[in-house]
Scaffold this active site. Structure first.
Site, short mmCIF file in Angstrom:
data_model
loop_
_atom_site.label_atom_id
_atom_site.label_comp_id
_atom_site.label_asym_id
_atom_site.label_seq_id
_atom_site.Cartn_x
_atom_site.Cartn_y
_atom_site.Cartn_z
N ALA A 1 22.78 -27.74 -38.76
CA ALA A 1 23.48 -29.00 -38.52
C ALA A 1 22.54 -30.20 -38.61
O ALA A 1 22.95 -31.32 -38.38
CB ALA A 1 24.14 -28.97 -37.15
N ASP B 1 10.63 -34.44 -36.34
CA ASP B 1 11.38 -33.45 -35.57
C ASP B 1 10.50 -32.78 -34.53
O ASP B 1 10.86 -32.68 -33.35
CB ASP B 1 11.99 -32.40 -36.50
CG ASP B 1 12.90 -33.02 -37.54
OD1 ASP B 1 13.23 -34.20 -37.41
OD2 ASP B 1 13.25 -32.31 -38.50
N GLU C 1 15.55 -43.16 -40.77
CA GLU C 1 15.73 -41.90 -41.51
C GLU C 1 14.97 -41.92 -42.82
O GLU C 1 14.99 -42.93 -43.54
CB GLU C 1 17.23 -41.69 -41.76
CG GLU C 1 17.67 -40.28 -41.63
CD GLU C 1 17.55 -39.77 -40.20
OE1 GLU C 1 16.54 -39.05 -39.94
OE2 GLU C 1 18.41 -40.05 -39.37
N SER D 1 17.52 -30.01 -35.88
CA SER D 1 16.16 -29.51 -35.70
C SER D 1 16.05 -28.18 -35.00
O SER D 1 15.19 -27.98 -34.14
CB SER D 1 15.29 -30.52 -34.94
OG SER D 1 15.05 -31.60 -35.75
C1 GLA Z 1 14.37 -33.84 -41.74
C2 GLA Z 1 12.86 -33.71 -41.68
C3 GLA Z 1 12.24 -34.90 -40.94
C4 GLA Z 1 12.74 -36.22 -41.51
C5 GLA Z 1 14.25 -36.23 -41.64
C6 GLA Z 1 14.78 -37.44 -42.34
O1 GLA Z 1 14.91 -33.75 -40.46
O2 GLA Z 1 12.49 -32.52 -41.03
O3 GLA Z 1 10.83 -34.82 -41.01
O4 GLA Z 1 12.13 -36.51 -42.73
O5 GLA Z 1 14.73 -35.08 -42.34
O6 GLA Z 1 14.56 -38.59 -41.60
#
Ligand code: GLA
Length: 387
Positions: A124, A173, A35, A127
């Protein structure tokens, strides 16, 4: 909603012409570990889910782009001359950003009617934005002769979110939503974009997603702040090694250069990123060895680092993970996505899922006053035609 019901809504909005609309789907994603590493050129390990965004689309003769969704009341009809303008803070900016990307790649678009339906819980952190972007790009590419590669779809979708929507996200994502496969997790190196689909053999365990249902505020500004802090860390570390981003450092190298970072906060941000990268590598190896217990431990360690070093968790996510630690049959749990709310993902024994929901739901409600929602993740294929 069935395809037939969805088409009915489409016809009631856009009319029953001679041609029926084409259908497409792109899923949401859950990140298992890795993350806040993507925009640092690190590793991520997400998978694509069974819920996502459905799109019905049909070219029209009006020469305009009409957007509607069963999830939002806002609709828009946009002519070619207005295509480059954002529409306030509306959801249509996601598909509009994609239309712009397509036009700048000289894809010939004459006007079309779009109807979306999403079953990803909104806000949430699973994505929904990448899902709507990717389904739009995939559909427009498919309808206009498939000149754009899958990787290009990923990149242009991310670019649309960065440049048009104005959210400075990394590539994870869009990549997971496009490239994910059923029963597999996507092990992606965000520096090189090399990736591998790793079988997600969870034996008697299931991935359970728990939604904090906390309204997320300031996520974008905090996200950008973290990005800036990582860039600052790179500047300090460049005095010792010519790196472009934190993803280029091993944990041992980072430790030997860490004295170059004078600021304690910046040091912790960088330590999260570099240690998280090491955890992803270990987690992937561990999964391949079938050692789920250890995989779970790495999930907990990831959460701790996101809480203490990166500071993107908050009371709701921490409560869910602390609660999960005490429940029998749970071997790992962590926040997933950007943080500050959103969801956790936990590895739970299949015979303990009901108990997990009951106990964690109660614990969470007692501590926060909020109701959590639970979804047993089904890992399905990424973007596809919906026949
Ligand atoms: C969001 C962003 C991703 C990533 C995550 C954290 O989902 O869209 O690109 O940086 O946060 O890991």
């Amino acid at each position: 909603m069935t395809r037939a019901e969805f088409e009915k809504v489409f016809y009631s909005m856009y009319g029953l012409e001679d041609k029926s609309p084409s259908g497409y789907f792109a899923p949401g994603r859950v990140n298992l570990i890795g993350e806040h590493t993507d925009y640092n050129g690190g590793y991520v390990f997400p998978c694509s889910l069974s819920f996502g965004t459905y799109l019905l689309i049909r070219p029209n003769k009006r020469g305009t782009f009409r957007f509607a969704s069963t999830n939002f009341s806002f609709t828009a009809e946009i002519g070619k001359h207005r295509i480059r303008e954002k529409v306030d803070n509306e959801w249509v900016n996601y598909p509009l950003g994609i239309v712009n990307e397509m036009i700048s790649r000289r894809v010939s678009l004459k006007g079309a009617d779009f109807l979306y339906h999403g079953d990803i819980p909104n806000g949430a952190g699973l994505s929904s934005s990448a899902s709507i972007e990717v389904v739009t790009a995939y559909a427009l590419n498919d309808l206009s002769g498939k000149h754009i590669s899958n990787l290009e779809i990923v990149k242009l979708s991310q670019h649309a979110e960065n440049a048009f929507v104005g959210m400075n996200c990394g590539i994870m994502d869009q990549f997971a939503v496009a490239m994910g496969r059923a029963g597999k997790a996507v092990f992606l190196n965000c520096n090189t974009l090399d990736y591998e689909l790793v079988p997600l053999e969870l034996k008697d365990y299931r991935l359970v997603i728990t939604n904090t249902n906390k309204e997320r505020k300031l996520t974008d500004s905090k996200y950008n702040e973290r990005r800036a802090e990582c860039e600052q860390a790179v500047k300090y570390l460049q005095k010792g090694k010519p790196i472009r981003n934190l993803g280029e450092l091993s944990l041992a190298e980072f430790e030997s250069l860490a004295h170059l970072i004078p600021d304690e906060t910046i040091f912790r941000r960088a330590r999260h990123v570099v240690s998280e990268d090491a955890r992803v590598l270990e987690a992937v190896a561990t999964l391949r060895d079938g050692n789920l217990e250890h995989f779970g431990k790495l999930m907990y360690a990831s959460h701790d680092s996101l809480r203490d070093d990166y500071e993107v968790t908050g009371i709701e996510l921490d409560t869910l993970v602390n609660g999960a630690r005490k429940i029998e049959g749970v071997i790992g749990s962590r926040m997933t996505g950007a943080g500050f709310g959103g969801c956790t993902v936990s590895l739970v024994h299949q015979d303990r899922i009901q108990q997990f929901r009951d106990k964690l739901g109660l614990f969470y409600h007692q501590k926060t006053g909020l109701e959590a929602t639970f979804y047993v993740a089904e890992v399905r294929d990424g973007m596809q035609k919906w026949e």
